[in-house]
Design an enzyme around this catalytic site. Structure first.
Site, PDB file in Angstrom:
ATOM      1  N   GLY A  31     -34.908   2.605  18.156  1.00 41.67           N
ATOM      2  CA  GLY A  31     -35.175   1.584  17.143  1.00 41.67           C
ATOM      3  C   GLY A  31     -35.090   2.115  15.726  1.00 41.67           C
ATOM      4  O   GLY A  31     -34.537   3.192  15.491  1.00 41.67           O
ATOM      5  N   HIS A  34     -30.045   1.313  12.135  1.00 42.78           N
ATOM      6  CA  HIS A  34     -29.278   1.391  10.890  1.00 42.78           C
ATOM      7  C   HIS A  34     -27.805   1.261  11.237  1.00 42.78           C
ATOM      8  O   HIS A  34     -27.445   1.058  12.415  1.00 42.78           O
ATOM      9  CB  HIS A  34     -29.597   2.699  10.159  1.00 42.78           C
ATOM     10  CG  HIS A  34     -29.533   3.912  11.035  1.00 42.78           C
ATOM     11  ND1 HIS A  34     -28.361   4.380  11.566  1.00 42.78           N
ATOM     12  CD2 HIS A  34     -30.515   4.719  11.529  1.00 42.78           C
ATOM     13  CE1 HIS A  34     -28.599   5.442  12.305  1.00 42.78           C
ATOM     14  NE2 HIS A  34     -29.908   5.665  12.317  1.00 42.78           N
ATOM     15  N   HIS A  37     -26.360   3.134  14.255  1.00 43.86           N
ATOM     16  CA  HIS A  37     -26.526   2.446  15.541  1.00 43.86           C
ATOM     17  C   HIS A  37     -25.512   1.294  15.669  1.00 43.86           C
ATOM     18  O   HIS A  37     -24.978   1.052  16.752  1.00 43.86           O
ATOM     19  CB  HIS A  37     -27.943   1.879  15.677  1.00 43.86           C
ATOM     20  CG  HIS A  37     -29.029   2.916  15.695  1.00 43.86           C
ATOM     21  ND1 HIS A  37     -29.912   3.072  14.657  1.00 43.86           N
ATOM     22  CD2 HIS A  37     -29.382   3.847  16.624  1.00 43.86           C
ATOM     23  CE1 HIS A  37     -30.769   4.042  14.947  1.00 43.86           C
ATOM     24  NE2 HIS A  37     -30.470   4.536  16.131  1.00 43.86           N
ATOM     25  N   GLN A  61     -40.377  12.652  25.072  1.00 42.13           N
ATOM     26  CA  GLN A  61     -39.463  13.567  24.366  1.00 42.13           C
ATOM     27  C   GLN A  61     -40.035  14.056  23.044  1.00 42.13           C
ATOM     28  O   GLN A  61     -39.371  14.781  22.311  1.00 42.13           O
ATOM     29  CB  GLN A  61     -38.093  12.914  24.154  1.00 42.13           C
ATOM     30  CG  GLN A  61     -38.080  11.785  23.135  1.00 42.13           C
ATOM     31  CD  GLN A  61     -36.760  11.050  23.138  1.00 42.13           C
ATOM     32  OE1 GLN A  61     -36.415  10.361  24.095  1.00 42.13           O
ATOM     33  NE2 GLN A  61     -35.988  11.201  22.080  1.00 42.13           N
ATOM     34  N   LYS A 150     -24.044  12.551  16.323  1.00 43.84           N
ATOM     35  CA  LYS A 150     -25.146  12.977  15.448  1.00 43.84           C
ATOM     36  C   LYS A 150     -26.111  13.903  16.209  1.00 43.84           C
ATOM     37  O   LYS A 150     -26.610  14.878  15.684  1.00 43.84           O
ATOM     38  CB  LYS A 150     -25.872  11.724  14.942  1.00 43.84           C
ATOM     39  CG  LYS A 150     -27.251  11.933  14.394  1.00 43.84           C
ATOM     40  CD  LYS A 150     -27.193  12.298  12.951  1.00 43.84           C
ATOM     41  CE  LYS A 150     -28.513  12.561  12.287  1.00 43.84           C
ATOM     42  NZ  LYS A 150     -29.729  12.215  12.925  1.00 43.84           N
ATOM     43  N   SER A 186     -30.047   8.194   9.601  1.00 35.98           N
ATOM     44  CA  SER A 186     -31.071   8.515  10.593  1.00 35.98           C
ATOM     45  C   SER A 186     -32.264   7.591  10.375  1.00 35.98           C
ATOM     46  O   SER A 186     -32.568   7.223   9.237  1.00 35.98           O
ATOM     47  CB  SER A 186     -31.525   9.971  10.426  1.00 35.98           C
ATOM     48  OG  SER A 186     -32.757  10.176  11.082  1.00 35.98           O
ATOM     49  N   SER A 187     -32.925   7.255  11.471  1.00 38.68           N
ATOM     50  CA  SER A 187     -34.124   6.412  11.375  1.00 38.68           C
ATOM     51  C   SER A 187     -35.187   7.101  10.535  1.00 38.68           C
ATOM     52  O   SER A 187     -36.029   6.455   9.928  1.00 38.68           O
ATOM     53  CB  SER A 187     -34.685   6.146  12.769  1.00 38.68           C
ATOM     54  OG  SER A 187     -33.681   5.615  13.592  1.00 38.68           O
ATOM     55  N   ARG A 188     -35.131   8.431  10.522  1.00 38.36           N
ATOM     56  CA  ARG A 188     -36.163   9.180   9.801  1.00 38.36           C
ATOM     57  C   ARG A 188     -35.937   9.172   8.286  1.00 38.36           C
ATOM     58  O   ARG A 188     -36.844   9.500   7.533  1.00 38.36           O
ATOM     59  CB  ARG A 188     -36.201  10.627  10.290  1.00 38.36           C
ATOM     60  CG  ARG A 188     -36.765  10.759  11.701  1.00 38.36           C
ATOM     61  CD  ARG A 188     -36.910  12.218  12.078  1.00 38.36           C
ATOM     62  NE  ARG A 188     -37.802  12.386  13.205  1.00 38.36           N
ATOM     63  CZ  ARG A 188     -37.413  12.430  14.464  1.00 38.36           C
ATOM     64  NH1 ARG A 188     -36.132  12.308  14.764  1.00 38.36           N
ATOM     65  NH2 ARG A 188     -38.296  12.585  15.435  1.00 38.36           N
TER      66      ARG A 188
HETATM   67  P1  AMP Z   1     -31.978   7.247  18.129  1.00 37.71           P
HETATM   68  O1  AMP Z   1     -32.445   5.845  17.921  1.00 37.71           O
HETATM   69  O2  AMP Z   1     -32.185   8.115  16.947  1.00 37.71           O
HETATM   70  O3  AMP Z   1     -32.480   7.840  19.408  1.00 37.71           O
HETATM   71  O4  AMP Z   1     -30.401   7.169  18.280  1.00 37.71           O
HETATM   72  C1  AMP Z   1     -29.796   6.352  19.239  1.00 37.71           C
HETATM   73  C2  AMP Z   1     -28.340   6.712  19.332  1.00 37.71           C
HETATM   74  O5  AMP Z   1     -27.718   6.477  18.064  1.00 37.71           O
HETATM   75  C3  AMP Z   1     -28.109   8.185  19.658  1.00 37.71           C
HETATM   76  O6  AMP Z   1     -27.068   8.287  20.616  1.00 37.71           O
HETATM   77  C4  AMP Z   1     -27.735   8.776  18.340  1.00 37.71           C
HETATM   78  O7  AMP Z   1     -26.901   9.915  18.447  1.00 37.71           O
HETATM   79  C5  AMP Z   1     -27.006   7.623  17.678  1.00 37.71           C
HETATM   80  N1  AMP Z   1     -27.037   7.793  16.226  1.00 37.71           N
HETATM   81  C6  AMP Z   1     -28.114   8.071  15.447  1.00 37.71           C
HETATM   82  N2  AMP Z   1     -27.758   8.232  14.166  1.00 37.71           N
HETATM   83  C7  AMP Z   1     -26.414   8.068  14.126  1.00 37.71           C
HETATM   84  C8  AMP Z   1     -25.435   8.137  13.091  1.00 37.71           C
HETATM   85  N3  AMP Z   1     -25.760   8.422  11.829  1.00 37.71           N
HETATM   86  N4  AMP Z   1     -24.140   7.906  13.421  1.00 37.71           N
HETATM   87  C9  AMP Z   1     -23.784   7.626  14.710  1.00 37.71           C
HETATM   88  N5  AMP Z   1     -24.654   7.557  15.720  1.00 37.71           N
HETATM   89  C10 AMP Z   1     -25.946   7.780  15.447  1.00 37.71           C
END
Ligand code: AMP
Length: 281
Positions: A31, A34, A37, A61, A150, A186-188
């Site tokens: 979640g 951005h 995603h 995790q 990423k 990044s979500s962060r």
């Molecule tokens: P997360 O919500 O951070 O666990 O990410 C979910 C998926 O989105 C993961 O497979 C990430 O590698 C991918 N993701 C996160 N940030 C990016 C980004 N900037 N560009 C492409 N994919 C991303």
């Protein structure tokens, strides 16, 4: 867009669509969505008939309670964004729904893949990632799984899991989306100040500069140089590591491998940021 909170409802929906001959694309996320995603959603829509997302902040995790607590959860905005971009269904389960019998460990042999980089600094992280992705794959049974470059080490480990367990889902790795300054989305990033977001561009700048050094230096020298670059005020780099992209093991010379990637993790304003760049494709 359908929003399913239970395994049963989601599985009914998937089964109905599969009976109609549709292929299923699945993108697991935590979640705080951005455009990174959304780029996965776009690729999913091109490669599968039906695009399913999940939003689940997987507790197994996280090795840091604070990080888990602080993880952003803007669910209303997430649903709107997915809807606007044409996602077909969202799986939004509770922890109990994902782990009805408490989390069971997955006995996977990841060899050295999870011993380096993120594995060194976030103990148990990849065991948790593999566990939740396996559980979600068991629930959704997708034809294709979409993940981002990423998280380089993450998709490498998930590919290894898919190979070992002979899972028939195909992993599709999608490119890193960046904001104009070069910072990887990044979500962060929402936890960074305006100033922090500007400063954080140092990460992608260092990766790009490292790529230019491939023909005239050694991995060890580039790593040392990059760690120094990243020791700018406010930064606390954990690693800048150059590895073989298949094995994730360090290399002595750039000529030792035809697939070389530089991976980096650093803290800035109390936020842990990761990024990577393929130095040799
Ligand atoms: P997360 O919500 O951070 O666990 O990410 C979910 C998926 O989105 C993961 O497979 C990430 O590698 C991918 N993701 C996160 N940030 C990016 C980004 N900037 N560009 C492409 N994919 C991303």
């Amino acid at each position: 867009m359908y929003v399913f909170k239970t395994v049963k409802d989601l599985q009914n929906y998937v089964a109905n669509n599969r009976n109609e001959g549709k292929t299923i694309g699945f993108t697991p996320t935590m979640g705080a969505l951005h455009q990174g995603h959304m780029s996965l959603l776009k690729i999913s829509k091109e490669k599968a008939d039906l695009s399913i997302f999940s939003i689940f902040v997987n507790p197994t995790q996280f090795n840091d309670e604070e990080d888990l607590k602080k993880y952003p959860r803007p669910i209303v905005a997430d649903i709107e964004l997915l809807e606007k971009n044409g996602c077909n269904a969202l799986f939004l389960p509770s922890v109990k729904e994902v782990y009805p019998n408490n989390p069971q460990p997955l006995n996977l042999d990841l060899g050295k893949l999870d011993k380096v980089m993120e594995g060194e600094f976030r103990e148990g992280h990849f065991a948790g990632v593999a566990q939740v992705v396996k559980r979600l794959l068991d629930i959704v049974l997708p034809d294709k799984l979409f993940m981002g470059q990423k998280d380089f080490q993450q998709f490498t480990i998930i590919q290894s899991m898919i190979d070992q367990l002979k899972i028939t889902t195909e992993l599709v790795v999608c490119p890193i989306m960046r904001v104009q300054s070069g910072l990887a989305m990044s979500s962060r990033n929402v936890r960074l100040s305006e100033k922090g977001r500007k400063e954080a561009t140092l990460i992608s700048k260092t990766l790009k500069a490292a790529k230019k050094k491939v023909d005239s230096s050694t991995p060890a020298k580039v790593e040392k140089w990059a760690m120094k670059e990243l020791s700018a005020p406010g930064f606390e780099p954990e690693y800048f590591t150059i590895v073989d992209g298949h094995t994730l093991q360090p290399i002595k010379e750039f000529s030792d491998s035809d697939y070389v990637v530089a991976c980096v993790a650093t803290w800035l304003e109390g936020v842990r940021l990761i990024d990577n760049e393929i130095l040799k494709p």
